[in-house]
Design an enzyme around this catalytic site. Structure first.
Site, PDB file in Angstrom:
ATOM      1  CD  GLU A  54      -4.002   0.264  -3.246  1.00 47.46           C
ATOM      2  OE1 GLU A  54      -2.967   0.290  -2.692  1.00 47.46           O
ATOM      3  OE2 GLU A  54      -4.504   1.487  -3.362  1.00 47.46           O
ATOM      4  CD  GLU A 114      -2.841   6.187  -4.452  1.00 45.42           C
ATOM      5  OE1 GLU A 114      -3.531   5.178  -4.690  1.00 45.42           O
ATOM      6  OE2 GLU A 114      -2.093   6.118  -3.495  1.00 45.42           O
TER       7      GLU A 114
END
Length: 132
Positions: free
Chosen positions: A108, A9
């Site tokens: 998110e 990520e």
């Protein structure tokens, strides 16, 4: 061999993670290609990518074979879509119509408003982005 996939990520270092090495999808693609394993993929967090490099759809296109998971959060503020500068309607349309994506899109982000009003705003935002 175990069928497990790890995801890299890349995170922005302008606002949230100063000094971090892994910052962009293009950089992550290079790492995945060098590792050359179906078990090493990318988590593309569009909030972080907008801050760090922008150019969201072209970067997803170039790295598509390495992207395993997509996360949503608008910028600035990391709230639901339609609260910032990212055009999520165009992104969702591209994912659905061009890539035929049927994977998970992770939410998110926080809510721009508290309580039930905030939950309803999140639902309305996703409906607004899914009207193509």
């Amino acid at each position: 061999r175990a069928g497990i996939v790890i995801v890299l990520e890349p995170l922005n270092w302008y606002k949230d993670h100063p000094g971090l090495f892994l910052r962009s999808v293009p950089q992550s693609v290079a790492i995945c290609k060098a590792v050359n394993s179906p078990s090493c993929k990318i988590l593309d967090d569009l909030y972080h990518q907008q801050i760090d490099v922008g150019n969201l759809i072209p970067n997803m296109e170039k790295g598509w074979d390495e992207i395993a998971y997509i996360q949503v959060g608008d910028n600035p503020g990391r709230k639901e879509p339609t609260t910032g500068e990212i055009n999520y309607q165009k992104i969702f349309e591209w994912l659905y119509k061009v890539k035929k994506y049927d994977g998970i899109v992770g939410m998110e982000h926080g809510n721009s408003k508290p309580g039930k009003e905030g939950e309803m705003a999140v639902i309305a935002a996703y409906r607004a982005c899914d009207n193509f």
